[in-house]
Design a protein around this motif. Structure first.
Motif, PDB file in Angstrom:
ATOM      1  N   ALA A  49     -39.739   0.650  43.236  1.00 50.09           N
ATOM      2  CA  ALA A  49     -40.646   0.371  44.358  1.00 50.09           C
ATOM      3  C   ALA A  49     -42.086   0.641  43.933  1.00 50.09           C
ATOM      4  O   ALA A  49     -43.003  -0.126  44.267  1.00 50.09           O
ATOM      5  CB  ALA A  49     -40.276   1.223  45.573  1.00 50.09           C
ATOM      6  N   PHE A  50     -42.294   1.724  43.210  1.00 50.60           N
ATOM      7  CA  PHE A  50     -43.634   2.083  42.727  1.00 50.60           C
ATOM      8  C   PHE A  50     -44.212   0.940  41.891  1.00 50.60           C
ATOM      9  O   PHE A  50     -45.340   0.486  42.126  1.00 50.60           O
ATOM     10  CB  PHE A  50     -43.556   3.374  41.903  1.00 50.60           C
ATOM     11  CG  PHE A  50     -44.885   3.911  41.488  1.00 50.60           C
ATOM     12  CD1 PHE A  50     -45.559   4.822  42.283  1.00 50.60           C
ATOM     13  CD2 PHE A  50     -45.463   3.515  40.290  1.00 50.60           C
ATOM     14  CE1 PHE A  50     -46.798   5.330  41.900  1.00 50.60           C
ATOM     15  CE2 PHE A  50     -46.692   4.005  39.898  1.00 50.60           C
ATOM     16  CZ  PHE A  50     -47.367   4.919  40.704  1.00 50.60           C
ATOM     17  N   ASP A  51     -43.438   0.460  40.930  1.00 52.64           N
ATOM     18  CA  ASP A  51     -43.915  -0.619  40.052  1.00 52.64           C
ATOM     19  C   ASP A  51     -44.224  -1.893  40.825  1.00 52.64           C
ATOM     20  O   ASP A  51     -45.249  -2.543  40.580  1.00 52.64           O
ATOM     21  CB  ASP A  51     -42.885  -0.920  38.956  1.00 52.64           C
ATOM     22  CG  ASP A  51     -42.785   0.205  37.927  1.00 52.64           C
ATOM     23  OD1 ASP A  51     -43.675   1.084  37.882  1.00 52.64           O
ATOM     24  OD2 ASP A  51     -41.794   0.202  37.155  1.00 52.64           O
ATOM     25  N   LEU A  52     -43.364  -2.259  41.782  1.00 53.96           N
ATOM     26  CA  LEU A  52     -43.605  -3.467  42.574  1.00 53.96           C
ATOM     27  C   LEU A  52     -44.866  -3.331  43.429  1.00 53.96           C
ATOM     28  O   LEU A  52     -45.650  -4.275  43.552  1.00 53.96           O
ATOM     29  CB  LEU A  52     -42.396  -3.790  43.454  1.00 53.96           C
ATOM     30  CG  LEU A  52     -41.179  -4.348  42.721  1.00 53.96           C
ATOM     31  CD1 LEU A  52     -39.972  -4.389  43.650  1.00 53.96           C
ATOM     32  CD2 LEU A  52     -41.478  -5.739  42.163  1.00 53.96           C
ATOM     33  N   ALA A  53     -45.070  -2.163  44.010  1.00 53.71           N
ATOM     34  CA  ALA A  53     -46.274  -1.943  44.832  1.00 53.71           C
ATOM     35  C   ALA A  53     -47.538  -2.038  43.986  1.00 53.71           C
ATOM     36  O   ALA A  53     -48.532  -2.644  44.407  1.00 53.71           O
ATOM     37  CB  ALA A  53     -46.184  -0.585  45.536  1.00 53.71           C
TER      38      ALA A  53
END
Length: 162
Positions: A49-53
């Motif tokens: 999720a961190f990378d996608l955000a």
């Protein structure tokens, strides 16, 4: 242009609600400011999720897992909308929200619960991201200022039913 505060709730506040927060803020051209929280936050953002955000352009310093009580305090931002994105959070007793926000439930399976290779996990996160993106794009298009409270609540709930 008026902006609206929108809080996305989930149990752990590590994946779905984080992605929704980032999407609402980055996709709406300033119409929405996204926030997220959890009833039992895990205390960290899932790395996928961190990378996608970050890929969306969401500021790294805004990505944190937090308790929903943070948004029920008198000095917290007033929410215009509150949307649960997991079935557990939808069935829990929520805090009293200041300002009588419109609420809806958009349930998505938890991509963080997927077992397997990183490629399989990324695929699950991407699928969740696309579903949230579709809903948020529809929300951005709603004529919010032209709808009464009951019509607005129904319109927001109907977005996920499509």
């Amino acid at each position: 242009m008026k902006h609206y505060n929108i809080l996305f709730l989930c149990t752990g506040n590590s994946a779905r609600s984080i992605l929704a927060e980032a999407l609402a803020t980055t996709l709406s051209s300033g119409k929405f400011i996204g926030y997220s929280a959890g009833s039992h936050p895990v205390g960290r953002v899932n790395p996928f999720a961190f990378d996608l955000a970050i890929e969306m352009g969401y500021p790294k310093d805004k990505l944190r897992s937090k308790n929903w009580d943070e948004y029920s305090l008198p000095n917290s931002p007033k929410m215009d909308f509150i949307i649960t994105v997991c079935d557990n959070a939808a069935n829990e007793t929520c805090p009293i929200w200041l300002g009588n926000p419109s609420t809806a439930h958009w349930g998505f399976p938890d991509p963080a619960s997927i077992e397997g290779t990183d490629a399989i996990k990324r695929e699950a996160f991407q699928k969740t991201l696309l579903g949230l993106k579709k809903n948020i794009e529809a929300l951005v298009q709603l004529p919010i200022d032209q709808l009464d409270a009951a019509s607005l609540k129904k319109a927001i709930q109907d977005i996920h039913a499509k």
